[in-house]
Design an enzyme around this catalytic site. Structure first.
Site: not given
Ligand code: 5GP
Ligand code: MG
Length: 192
Positions: A55, A114, A163-164, A176
């Site tokens: 990402g 997130d 969700f983006v 992407r």
């Molecule tokens: P966390 O571990 O903080 O929950 O999430 C981080 C990872 O989740 C990010 O590196 C990303 O890959 C994915 N992620 C979290 N929210 C989103 C979102 O709204 N869209 C997308 N495409 N990926 C997300």
């Molecule tokens: Mg990620």
């Protein structure tokens, strides 16, 4: 070409402008750190930028070209959103962490914060190698309840809990390459 985009949150120009100002903040911090060590930005082997793949790849490609100093990249891949899911399923490493981080100035960059699990995991593992400094940066900070409390030093934009996709962020491996940051239409996400 991208019919499942519901609305654009940030355009290419807005992203480019924010990347430049974020990079300026990083340069100030890194130069201060290097000066403390008696080094300059031209010295080799001091600064390592760690993108969390996949990402962060577009964000990092843009940021590093705004950092006028000697640096190297060390990739890590962390998986938390396999396939069609849009909620984190707990972070785990999909690659080995670089092993040369001791004594270095590290900035870890991810696309989005997130739940906090991904960055908390990476930070904890890197800290074990005793870097000289360790900072975290994200392009997007989702306004949601964190399951893990993690301090992020550089934030591009704060976004609502939606969700983006685009600018490196995927849904099921796609979008992407969409150049803006956008909310995906709910109808594109299968109900389960
Ligand atoms: P966390 O571990 O903080 O929950 O999430 C981080 C990872 O989740 C990010 O590196 C990303 O890959 C994915 N992620 C979290 N929210 C989103 C979102 O709204 N869209 C997308 N495409 N990926 C997300
Ligand atoms: Mg990620």
């Amino acid at each position: 070409m991208f019919p499942e985009i519901q609305r654009v949150l940030y355009t290419r120009d807005q992203i480019a402008e924010r990347v430049r100002t974020l990079a300026d903040e990083m340069v100030i911090d890194l130069k201060a750190d290097l000066a403390k060590d008696g080094h300059t930005e031209l010295d080799e082997d001091r600064v390592i930028i760690i993108p969390i793949m996949t990402g962060a790849m577009i964000f990092v490609a843009d940021v590093v070209r705004e950092l006028p100093m000697k640096l190297s990249l060390g990739l890590v891949a962390v998986s938390s959103y396999p396939g069609e899911s849009v909620r984190s399923k707990g972070a785990h490493f999909a690659t080995e962490l670089p092993t040369n981080l001791g004594g270095k100035h590290i900035i870890v960059l991810d696309d989005i914060l997130d739940s906090g699990q991904t960055l908390a995991l990476v930070k904890e593992m890197i800290a074990k190698q005793n870097p000289a400094s360790l900072r975290l940066g994200v392009m997007l900070d989702k306004q949601t309840d964190r399951t893990v409390d993690v301090h992020v030093d550089y934030v591009g934009f704060e976004i609502p809990d939606e969700f983006v996709v685009g600018y490196g962020l995927d849904y099921n491996g796609y979008y992407r390459n969409y150049p803006q940051i956008a909310v995906l239409d709910q109808s594109a996400i299968p109900k389960r």
